[in-house]
Design an enzyme around this catalytic site. Structure first.
Site, PDB file in Angstrom:
ATOM      1  N   ASP A 245     -10.622   3.391   4.114  1.00  0.00           N
ATOM      2  CA  ASP A 245     -10.993   1.970   4.058  1.00  0.00           C
ATOM      3  C   ASP A 245     -12.514   1.821   3.958  1.00  0.00           C
ATOM      4  O   ASP A 245     -13.015   0.746   3.629  1.00  0.00           O
ATOM      5  CB  ASP A 245     -10.506   1.239   5.324  1.00  0.00           C
ATOM      6  CG  ASP A 245      -9.294   0.349   5.054  1.00  0.00           C
ATOM      7  OD1 ASP A 245      -9.070   0.009   3.874  1.00  0.00           O
ATOM      8  OD2 ASP A 245      -8.607  -0.015   6.022  1.00  0.00           O
TER       9      ASP A 245
ATOM     10  N   LYS B   7       0.842  -1.204   0.000  1.00  0.00           N
ATOM     11  CA  LYS B   7       0.000   0.000   0.000  1.00  0.00           C
ATOM     12  C   LYS B   7       0.874   1.249   0.000  1.00  0.00           C
ATOM     13  O   LYS B   7       0.626   2.198  -0.750  1.00  0.00           O
ATOM     14  CB  LYS B   7      -0.935  -0.004   1.218  1.00  0.00           C
ATOM     15  CG  LYS B   7      -2.061  -1.027   1.098  1.00  0.00           C
ATOM     16  CD  LYS B   7      -2.841  -1.189   2.398  1.00  0.00           C
ATOM     17  CE  LYS B   7      -3.844  -2.341   2.273  1.00  0.00           C
ATOM     18  NZ  LYS B   7      -4.533  -2.641   3.530  1.00  0.00           N
TER      19      LYS B   7
ATOM     20  N   GLN C 293      -4.259  -0.868   9.664  1.00  0.00           N
ATOM     21  CA  GLN C 293      -4.253  -2.236   9.130  1.00  0.00           C
ATOM     22  C   GLN C 293      -4.823  -3.214  10.161  1.00  0.00           C
ATOM     23  O   GLN C 293      -4.420  -3.208  11.322  1.00  0.00           O
ATOM     24  CB  GLN C 293      -2.801  -2.621   8.762  1.00  0.00           C
ATOM     25  CG  GLN C 293      -2.678  -3.980   8.113  1.00  0.00           C
ATOM     26  CD  GLN C 293      -3.362  -4.072   6.741  1.00  0.00           C
ATOM     27  OE1 GLN C 293      -3.297  -3.147   5.936  1.00  0.00           O
ATOM     28  NE2 GLN C 293      -4.043  -5.177   6.494  1.00  0.00           N
TER      29      GLN C 293
END
Ligand code: NAD
Length: 288
Positions: free
Chosen positions: A121, A54, A98
């Site tokens: 997200d 990412k 994460q």
């Protein structure tokens, strides 16, 4: 007839190419560099790989990347304080924590602490609620990437029977909402579902998000179906594989995503797209 491959890598390259141009245009116009803060807690090996990818891809499109690597035993309070600081930092447009998090940290509390405008997200209850109500803003990346792959088939989605296997907050549920928004008839299956093979046999679209290698058998797939395999598993031979028996399913499906090279690259592309969208919404001046 063997299935046509839905090439997520190629599509993700096209998407990131267009994001790179829009970022460059933004910067040339004197607007802030879209910047993503990625918080990693602990040393979960798969998470380290995802986070590295990412961060690297963020930089390749000209966006800013801020890394926050915290020790596995960090207190929840410290994570929440960091999120508070990132929420208040005008140079940060997207915040990603994460998952999974170590047991002393409540993921729901952390997700809810993120400013919904920076929730790239798309997991904050506000953003999930917007999706439920068909007023999406920032949308969960993996289901959004699956929808872009479905669009690549050129087939109309309205009226198709879509079977989603898996009901997680990050894949299965938002996937079902995305498909419903396109007017599919949606069946959501999970570990308590009876007669999964029978349900899959009736599906025009199958989305597998289970986390078990080759769990969906080729002979479950209806002739001409579209198969989207979200699973990322390590097979007995040590190679990456999906939740669908690819070879068997590819003999019957019209379209199928490979693993790797299907949904995975699209997830990262959608993260970048969300980060750019967040930056544009935050400064209120769409670019391009
Ligand atoms: P999860 O473990 O949170 O959810 C798995 C789901 O599968 C659950 O809802 C469960 O009810 C269902 N399930 C388990 N056994 C079943 C059975 N026998 N029959 C029917 N349903 C069953 O997993 P997740 O986070 O949603 O991820 C699923 C898979 O997708 C994993 O392999 C993960 O690595 C992968 N994944 C890939 C990406 C990507 O970018 N490609 C992103 C996220 C997750």
């Amino acid at each position: 007839m063997p299935a046509r491959i839905l090439d997520g890598k190629a599509l993700a390259n096209r998407v990131t190419g267009s994001i790179r141009e829009r970022v460059a245009a933004r910067i040339a116009a004197g607007r802030g560099v879209p910047t993503l803060a990625v918080v990693l807690v602990g040393e979960h090996p798969a998470s380290q790989v995802y986070v590295r990818n990412k961060r690297r891809t963020t930089e390749t499109v000209g966006m800013g990347s801020r890394a926050f690597d915290l020790p596995a035993d960090v207190a929840e309070r410290e994570v929440l304080d960091l999120i508070d600081r990132l929420n208040g930092d005008p140079a940060v447009h997207g915040i990603l924590v994460q998952l999974p998090l170590p047991p002393q940290i409540e993921p729901e509390r952390v997700i809810e602490a993120i400013d919904p405008a920076k929730d790239v997200d798309g997991f904050h209850p506000y953003n999930v609620g917007r999706l439920v109500l068909r007023m999406p803003l920032l949308r969960p990346c993996t289901p959004l990437g699956c929808m872009k792959l479905l669009a690549e088939t050129g087939e109309p989605l309205a009226g198709k029977h879509a079977v989603v296997i898996g009901q997680s907050n990050i894949v299965g549920r938002p996937m079902a909402l995305e498909l419903l928004m396109e007017r599919c008839t949606v069946t959501i299956c999970h570990s308590a579902t009876r007669d999964l093979p029978g349900l899959v046999r009736g599906a025009d679209i199958v989305v597998a998000a289970i986390g078990k290698p080759a769990f969906v058998r080729g002979d479950w797939i209806r002739e001409g179906a579209i198969v989207i395999d979200v699973g990322i598993n390590r097979g007995a031979d040590g190679k990456l594989c999906g939740d669908v028996d690819f070879a068997g399913a590819a003999e019957r499906a019209a379209w199928i995503t490979p693993v790797p090279g299907g949904v995975g690259p699209m997830t990262i592309a959608m993260l970048l797209s969300n980060t750019l969208q967040a930056a544009e919404a935050i400064d209120g001046r769409p670019s391009g």
